[in-house]
Design a protein around this motif. Sequence first.
Motif, PDB file in Angstrom:
ATOM      1  N   ALA A   1     -36.677  93.942 130.440  1.00 48.52           N
ATOM      2  CA  ALA A   1     -36.314  92.658 129.855  1.00 48.52           C
ATOM      3  C   ALA A   1     -34.908  92.303 130.314  1.00 48.52           C
ATOM      4  O   ALA A   1     -34.065  93.191 130.502  1.00 48.52           O
ATOM      5  CB  ALA A   1     -36.358  92.737 128.336  1.00 48.52           C
TER       6      ALA A   1
ATOM      7  N   SER B   1     -39.348  89.057 131.054  1.00 53.02           N
ATOM      8  CA  SER B   1     -39.988  90.307 130.665  1.00 53.02           C
ATOM      9  C   SER B   1     -40.990  90.601 131.776  1.00 53.02           C
ATOM     10  O   SER B   1     -41.988  89.888 131.920  1.00 53.02           O
ATOM     11  CB  SER B   1     -40.691  90.172 129.313  1.00 53.02           C
ATOM     12  OG  SER B   1     -41.331  91.384 128.978  1.00 53.02           O
TER      13      SER B   1
ATOM     14  N   GLY C   1     -40.596  93.411 125.683  1.00 53.35           N
ATOM     15  CA  GLY C   1     -39.613  92.774 126.557  1.00 53.35           C
ATOM     16  C   GLY C   1     -39.306  91.352 126.131  1.00 53.35           C
ATOM     17  O   GLY C   1     -38.149  90.919 126.139  1.00 53.35           O
TER      18      GLY C   1
END
Length: 84
Positions: A30, A21, A53
């Motif tokens: 992500a 992330s 994320g």
Amino acid sequence: MLDQGVWAEIKVGDEHLRLFSENSAQGVQASVYNAKAKNWVAPSEPVDDIEQGKDRAEAHAKAYLRDVGNLELPSLEWKKSRSV
């Protein structure tokens, strides 16, 4: 260039995944990488922030592990990414 982010690595069964992330020039994204097969399980997808994320990467990893062998995602230890 990477502004900030986190990553986690898991090894379960024969699987070896890296979850990311990160906030870079392309925005916050992500993704999930299969380190054993050397391919992306979930290529970069835009998210609102680092926390979202992490949630998205975890969801992709859970689904992947369930599909490939009914494996459980272990608890994750997120680490700060280094900037390039």
